[in-house]
Design a protein around this motif. Structure first.
Motif, short mmCIF file in Angstrom:
data_model
loop_
_atom_site.label_atom_id
_atom_site.label_comp_id
_atom_site.label_asym_id
_atom_site.label_seq_id
_atom_site.Cartn_x
_atom_site.Cartn_y
_atom_site.Cartn_z
N ARG A 139 4.45 12.29 0.34
CA ARG A 139 4.71 10.87 0.06
C ARG A 139 6.00 10.63 -0.73
NH1 ARG A 139 0.79 12.90 -3.08
NH2 ARG A 139 0.86 12.57 -5.36
N GLY A 140 6.39 11.63 -1.51
CA GLY A 140 7.61 11.48 -2.29
C GLY A 140 8.87 11.82 -1.52
N GLU A 141 8.71 12.41 -0.33
CA GLU A 141 9.86 12.84 0.46
C GLU A 141 10.11 11.97 1.69
OE1 GLU A 141 9.05 16.84 1.58
OE2 GLU A 141 8.19 17.36 -0.36
N ILE A 142 9.04 11.36 2.20
CA ILE A 142 9.13 10.61 3.45
C ILE A 142 9.95 9.33 3.28
CG2 ILE A 142 7.80 9.33 5.18
CD1 ILE A 142 5.50 11.26 4.71
N THR A 143 10.85 9.11 4.22
CA THR A 143 11.64 7.88 4.25
C THR A 143 11.15 7.01 5.40
OG1 THR A 143 13.59 9.00 3.36
CG2 THR A 143 13.94 6.89 4.49
N ILE A 144 10.68 5.82 5.08
CA ILE A 144 10.17 4.89 6.09
C ILE A 144 11.29 3.93 6.47
CG2 ILE A 144 8.44 3.15 6.65
CD1 ILE A 144 7.32 5.95 6.19
N GLU A 145 11.76 4.02 7.72
CA GLU A 145 12.87 3.18 8.16
C GLU A 145 12.43 1.75 8.47
OE1 GLU A 145 14.64 5.13 11.45
OE2 GLU A 145 15.38 6.84 10.27
N LYS A 146 11.25 1.61 9.07
CA LYS A 146 10.79 0.28 9.47
C LYS A 146 9.56 -0.11 8.66
CE LYS A 146 9.69 -2.47 13.59
NZ LYS A 146 9.45 -2.43 15.06
N ASP A 147 8.42 0.42 9.03
CA ASP A 147 7.19 0.18 8.27
C ASP A 147 6.28 1.38 8.46
OD1 ASP A 147 5.53 -0.33 10.72
OD2 ASP A 147 6.82 -2.09 10.85
N ILE A 148 5.28 1.50 7.60
CA ILE A 148 4.42 2.67 7.60
C ILE A 148 3.60 2.78 8.88
CG2 ILE A 148 2.58 1.45 6.38
CD1 ILE A 148 3.52 5.21 6.10
N SER A 149 3.20 1.66 9.47
CA SER A 149 2.40 1.72 10.70
C SER A 149 3.22 2.30 11.85
CB SER A 149 1.86 0.34 11.07
OG SER A 149 2.91 -0.57 11.34
N SER A 150 4.49 1.90 11.95
CA SER A 150 5.36 2.44 13.00
C SER A 150 5.54 3.94 12.80
CB SER A 150 6.72 1.75 12.98
OG SER A 150 6.59 0.38 13.29
N LEU A 187 0.83 -1.21 0.00
CA LEU A 187 0.00 0.00 0.00
C LEU A 187 0.86 1.26 0.00
CD1 LEU A 187 -2.78 -1.06 2.55
CD2 LEU A 187 -3.00 -0.87 0.07
N TRP A 188 1.94 1.23 0.78
CA TRP A 188 2.82 2.40 0.83
C TRP A 188 3.51 2.62 -0.51
CZ3 TRP A 188 3.50 6.87 2.35
CH2 TRP A 188 4.75 7.52 2.33
N ASP A 189 3.90 1.53 -1.16
CA ASP A 189 4.49 1.65 -2.50
C ASP A 189 3.49 2.29 -3.45
OD1 ASP A 189 6.89 0.54 -1.73
OD2 ASP A 189 6.35 -1.50 -2.35
#
Length: 202
Positions: free
Chosen positions: A71-82, A19-21
């Protein structure tokens, strides 16, 4: 002859990463599924901090809007829920810090004779506290005073105040912050007593 075959995607069965992709590619359906999947939990999580359902929902919605816009700038280190719950945690803490909330143990004050209506100096102390409150209000700029009264005396939300006065939410927050700082200068020794009186309905 070639035939175009369309595959229907069931977004409810996609993983958070899928979903995040999709969100990063501008897929609104993926974004909506993330929202529906986590928004209720996020509101409940915020309630643990704020004890205010409306504020929790406002902050939660702001987080999801920010996720979509960035959405194009955010870096998710673990997962979107965290990421979502961590954002809620920090925004709630920031909200409480800016609001400079004062917590009062009402039950403790009920047992304190100084705050009892039966106390001989209660009428005088209450009048002094109320006079300090009115004096503090009168020192505020008219617009600032109006915003503060709508928030504290009429219990309107920041968004409701912004709509009623036709100003931005940021302006409302700035006026509230200014008013609270001024109040502390005038309440001083009477602050705790006044809050106790208001909360206990004395």
């Amino acid at each position: 002859m070639y035939r175009l075959i369309l595959y229907s995607v069931d977004y409810k069965n996609l993983t958070d990463n899928n979903l995040w992709d999709g969100c990063k590619k501008g897929d609104l359906r993926a974004y909506n599924e993330l929202f529906n999947r986590y928004a209720p939990q996020l509101y409940d999580f915020g309630m643990r901090y704020l004890k205010d359902e409306e504020r929790s929902q406002e902050i939660g919605i702001d987080i999801f809007l920010d996720i979509w816009q960035r959405r194009g700038e955010i870096t998710i280190e673990k997962d979107i829920s965290s990421y979502i719950f961590k954002a809620m945690h920090f925004r709630c803490i920031d909200y409480l810090r800016k609001k400079q909330m004062v917590y009062v143990d009402v039950e403790m004050m009920k047992d304190d004779n100084r705050f009892s209506a039966e106390s001989t100096d209660y009428p005088m102390r209450y009048r002094e506290a109320n006079d300090s409150y009115q004096l503090a209000l009168n020192t505020l700029h008219p617009k600032c005073r109006r915003v503060f009264q709508l928030s504290r005396e009429e219990n309107l939300s920041y968004n409701q105040i912004a709509n009623q006065l036709e100003i931005s939410r940021h302006t409302v927050e700035r006026h509230i912050s200014t008013a609270l700082k001024r109040m502390r200068l005038f309440y001083h020794d009477y602050l705790t007593f006044l809050i106790a009186a208001l909360l206990t309905g004395l």
